[in-house]
Design a protein around this motif. Sequence first.
Motif, PDB file in Angstrom:
ATOM      1  N   LEU A  15       0.817  -1.205   0.000  1.00 54.27           N
ATOM      2  CA  LEU A  15       0.000   0.000   0.000  1.00 54.27           C
ATOM      3  C   LEU A  15       0.851   1.257   0.000  1.00 54.27           C
ATOM      4  O   LEU A  15       0.463   2.287  -0.537  1.00 54.27           O
ATOM      5  CB  LEU A  15      -0.933   0.012   1.222  1.00 54.27           C
ATOM      6  CG  LEU A  15      -2.098  -0.969   1.187  1.00 54.27           C
ATOM      7  CD1 LEU A  15      -2.797  -0.986   2.536  1.00 54.27           C
ATOM      8  CD2 LEU A  15      -3.084  -0.604   0.094  1.00 54.27           C
ATOM      9  N   THR A  17       3.714   1.566  -1.446  1.00 54.04           N
ATOM     10  CA  THR A  17       4.451   1.693  -2.698  1.00 54.04           C
ATOM     11  C   THR A  17       3.851   2.808  -3.537  1.00 54.04           C
ATOM     12  O   THR A  17       2.655   2.873  -3.731  1.00 54.04           O
ATOM     13  CB  THR A  17       4.390   0.382  -3.494  1.00 54.04           C
ATOM     14  OG1 THR A  17       4.890  -0.672  -2.684  1.00 54.04           O
ATOM     15  CG2 THR A  17       5.222   0.476  -4.762  1.00 54.04           C
ATOM     16  N   THR A  18       4.672   3.719  -4.000  1.00 54.91           N
ATOM     17  CA  THR A  18       4.159   4.861  -4.763  1.00 54.91           C
ATOM     18  C   THR A  18       4.056   4.532  -6.236  1.00 54.91           C
ATOM     19  O   THR A  18       4.620   3.566  -6.735  1.00 54.91           O
ATOM     20  CB  THR A  18       5.081   6.072  -4.597  1.00 54.91           C
ATOM     21  OG1 THR A  18       6.375   5.748  -5.112  1.00 54.91           O
ATOM     22  CG2 THR A  18       5.223   6.459  -3.140  1.00 54.91           C
ATOM     23  N   ALA A  19       3.344   5.390  -6.929  1.00 50.85           N
ATOM     24  CA  ALA A  19       3.144   5.173  -8.359  1.00 50.85           C
ATOM     25  C   ALA A  19       4.445   5.173  -9.126  1.00 50.85           C
ATOM     26  O   ALA A  19       4.572   4.520 -10.156  1.00 50.85           O
ATOM     27  CB  ALA A  19       2.216   6.257  -8.910  1.00 50.85           C
ATOM     28  N   GLU A  35      -1.469   6.254  -8.666  1.00 50.22           N
ATOM     29  CA  GLU A  35      -1.177   6.779  -7.335  1.00 50.22           C
ATOM     30  C   GLU A  35      -2.461   7.187  -6.619  1.00 50.22           C
ATOM     31  O   GLU A  35      -2.636   6.948  -5.420  1.00 50.22           O
ATOM     32  CB  GLU A  35      -0.220   7.960  -7.440  1.00 50.22           C
ATOM     33  CG  GLU A  35       0.047   8.683  -6.123  1.00 50.22           C
ATOM     34  CD  GLU A  35       0.674   7.815  -5.048  1.00 50.22           C
ATOM     35  OE1 GLU A  35       0.663   8.236  -3.883  1.00 50.22           O
ATOM     36  OE2 GLU A  35       1.160   6.719  -5.375  1.00 50.22           O
ATOM     37  N   ARG A  38      -4.099   4.028  -5.507  1.00 46.25           N
ATOM     38  CA  ARG A  38      -3.421   3.467  -4.330  1.00 46.25           C
ATOM     39  C   ARG A  38      -3.929   4.147  -3.063  1.00 46.25           C
ATOM     40  O   ARG A  38      -4.252   3.484  -2.068  1.00 46.25           O
ATOM     41  CB  ARG A  38      -1.908   3.651  -4.450  1.00 46.25           C
ATOM     42  CG  ARG A  38      -1.112   3.090  -3.263  1.00 46.25           C
ATOM     43  CD  ARG A  38       0.305   3.656  -3.224  1.00 46.25           C
ATOM     44  NE  ARG A  38       0.283   5.085  -2.966  1.00 46.25           N
ATOM     45  CZ  ARG A  38       0.205   5.625  -1.755  1.00 46.25           C
ATOM     46  NH1 ARG A  38       0.114   4.857  -0.687  1.00 46.25           N
ATOM     47  NH2 ARG A  38       0.214   6.938  -1.605  1.00 46.25           N
ATOM     48  N   TYR A  39      -4.037   5.468  -3.094  1.00 45.47           N
ATOM     49  CA  TYR A  39      -4.477   6.196  -1.912  1.00 45.47           C
ATOM     50  C   TYR A  39      -5.954   5.924  -1.614  1.00 45.47           C
ATOM     51  O   TYR A  39      -6.347   5.759  -0.458  1.00 45.47           O
ATOM     52  CB  TYR A  39      -4.233   7.697  -2.079  1.00 45.47           C
ATOM     53  CG  TYR A  39      -4.534   8.487  -0.820  1.00 45.47           C
ATOM     54  CD1 TYR A  39      -3.802   8.261   0.347  1.00 45.47           C
ATOM     55  CD2 TYR A  39      -5.550   9.434  -0.797  1.00 45.47           C
ATOM     56  CE1 TYR A  39      -4.083   8.961   1.507  1.00 45.47           C
ATOM     57  CE2 TYR A  39      -5.831  10.144   0.356  1.00 45.47           C
ATOM     58  CZ  TYR A  39      -5.094   9.905   1.508  1.00 45.47           C
ATOM     59  OH  TYR A  39      -5.381  10.602   2.662  1.00 45.47           O
ATOM     60  N   THR A  41      -7.450   3.189  -2.235  1.00 42.73           N
ATOM     61  CA  THR A  41      -7.473   1.839  -1.680  1.00 42.73           C
ATOM     62  C   THR A  41      -7.172   1.880  -0.187  1.00 42.73           C
ATOM     63  O   THR A  41      -7.765   1.123   0.599  1.00 42.73           O
ATOM     64  CB  THR A  41      -6.451   0.949  -2.412  1.00 42.73           C
ATOM     65  OG1 THR A  41      -6.765   0.920  -3.804  1.00 42.73           O
ATOM     66  CG2 THR A  41      -6.469  -0.470  -1.873  1.00 42.73           C
ATOM     67  N   TYR A 131      -4.938   0.906  -9.900  1.00 42.47           N
ATOM     68  CA  TYR A 131      -3.929   0.504  -8.926  1.00 42.47           C
ATOM     69  C   TYR A 131      -3.905  -1.015  -8.754  1.00 42.47           C
ATOM     70  O   TYR A 131      -2.841  -1.640  -8.747  1.00 42.47           O
ATOM     71  CB  TYR A 131      -4.167   1.182  -7.581  1.00 42.47           C
ATOM     72  CG  TYR A 131      -3.338   0.577  -6.480  1.00 42.47           C
ATOM     73  CD1 TYR A 131      -1.955   0.744  -6.461  1.00 42.47           C
ATOM     74  CD2 TYR A 131      -3.922  -0.209  -5.492  1.00 42.47           C
ATOM     75  CE1 TYR A 131      -1.181   0.154  -5.473  1.00 42.47           C
ATOM     76  CE2 TYR A 131      -3.151  -0.805  -4.505  1.00 42.47           C
ATOM     77  CZ  TYR A 131      -1.777  -0.617  -4.500  1.00 42.47           C
ATOM     78  OH  TYR A 131      -1.007  -1.208  -3.535  1.00 42.47           O
ATOM     79  N   VAL A 135      -0.870  -4.732  -8.906  1.00 44.96           N
ATOM     80  CA  VAL A 135      -0.438  -5.667  -7.863  1.00 44.96           C
ATOM     81  C   VAL A 135      -0.222  -7.036  -8.484  1.00 44.96           C
ATOM     82  O   VAL A 135      -0.759  -7.350  -9.551  1.00 44.96           O
ATOM     83  CB  VAL A 135      -1.471  -5.745  -6.718  1.00 44.96           C
ATOM     84  CG1 VAL A 135      -1.808  -4.359  -6.182  1.00 44.96           C
ATOM     85  CG2 VAL A 135      -2.730  -6.481  -7.135  1.00 44.96           C
TER      86      VAL A 135
END
Length: 414
Positions: A15, A17-19, A35, A38-39, A41, A131, A135
Motif C-alpha cells: 500500500l 508503494t508509490t506510483a 497513485e 493506491r491512496y 485503496t 492501482y 499488484v
Amino acid sequence: MRRRFRGSLAVTALLLTTASSFAGDTDPQAFTQIERGRYLTILSDCASCHTVPDSSQPFAGGRPIETPFGNIVAPNITPDPETGVGSWSDEQFDAAVRKGIGRNGSRLYPAMPYNAYTKMSRDDVLAIRAYLNTVPPVGNAVIANTLPFPFNIRTAMRVWDALYFKEGDYRPDPKQSVEWNRGAYLVDGPGHCGACHTPKTFLGGDKTDQYLQGSYLQGWSAPDITNNSRLGLGGWSKEDLVSYLKSGHNRVTAATGPMGEVVTLSTAHMTDPDLNAIATYLKSLPGKTEQASPLSANEPTMAAGAAIYRDQCSACHGLDGKGVAELFPSIADSSMARSDDPTTSIRIILRGARSVGTSAQPTAPGMPSYGRQLDDNEVAAVLTYMRNSWGGAAGAVAADQVSKVRLDTALRPD
C-alpha cells in the motif's frame, strides 16, 4: 460486518508503494491515476477484508468475514484473469463497487460496503482498478457465499437494497466548509465507518436515526464516535482524534481489536489534511443526549470492584484512573469504558489486548489477560466500579454479561 484484527506487513508495504515504482514506459497520466487509486485503496481499507492476515498474497481474497447471518469469504481482487478481476470490464468493476451488482448480475451482500462506496465517483473507482492492476496477480479461486439457507439466496438482496441502499455520489453540503465536506465524504464513503459504528436492524441495515452511535460486530462493541460527551468523542479534542487515527494512540486511549487493523492498514497512512477533515466532521455530530447517575460507592459491588481495581489495575492505570498518556489508557476519561454495551471492556479484561504499533508510535503496549484470575462476578464488579468512578456514570455490569462474552471469546481464535 467487516473484519477481524491482525495486520499484514506485506499488505502495508504494498500500500505504501508509490506510483513511481510502476514507472516503466507508462504514460505519466497513468502514474497519476495509479497513485490516486493506491491512496483511495488505503482510504477504503480494501486490504483488511481482501487479504488473509499474515499472508504474502495481498488482495488475493479468502478471508472469512463474520456477519450475524454466517461467514462470507472475501473474493480475490488481484488482476488474475481466471480467479481475480483481471478479465472484468471497467463497467463490471464499477457496478460491483458502487452498486452491489456482481459480474454475473447477481446481488452482492453488504459485507461488501457498496452502500458506502456508492458515494465515490466512477473516476475514483476506476482509479482503484488501475492501482489493483499493478499488484501481483494471484491464482486463488474463492467461493464467497458460504451463508446457510435461506441467507444464501442472493435474490433476497433486492429487498435489502430497496430498504437500505440509496445509490449516488456524495453531494457536498453548501452550508458547510470544504474541510467538513471532505470529512463527511471520507467517513460516509470510502471509510465506510458506519459499517461498524452504526447500529443495525435485524436485517443488517443501518439504523439511520442512530448514526455512528455504536454497534456490535465480530465479538466487539464498536463505540459511539459522535461528539456525545458521555458515550462518544465529546471529551476528545480534534487533536486527540487526529493523533488516535494517525498513531493508534492519544492521551486517552489506544487502538486495539478491529480498530487496530483500521489504523495499521488505513488511517495511519492518510494525509494530515484528510485526518483533520475526518476529525472536523465527527466532532460536528451531536449524537444522542442523555444523562446517567453514578452508583453509590457504598454499593457492595462498587466496594468489591474498588478493591479489585486497587489490587490488579492501579499499577498501570493509577488510583485516579488517569493512566499514562500515550502509554496506558485513561479509564477516567474513557467513554468506551462507560459504553451502553460493555462487550469490548469485558473482552479486554478476559483476554487482554495489544495496542497497535505505527511509525508515529512504534511502541505497542499490551494489557494482560485476567480471564483465569478473575471470575465472572469479579470482572463484573471491577467494571462496574470503573464505569461509575472519577465522575463517570453507567449501568452496572452483570455477571451473566461476562459469562456470555467469556463463552463467545473462547470460541474465537483472534
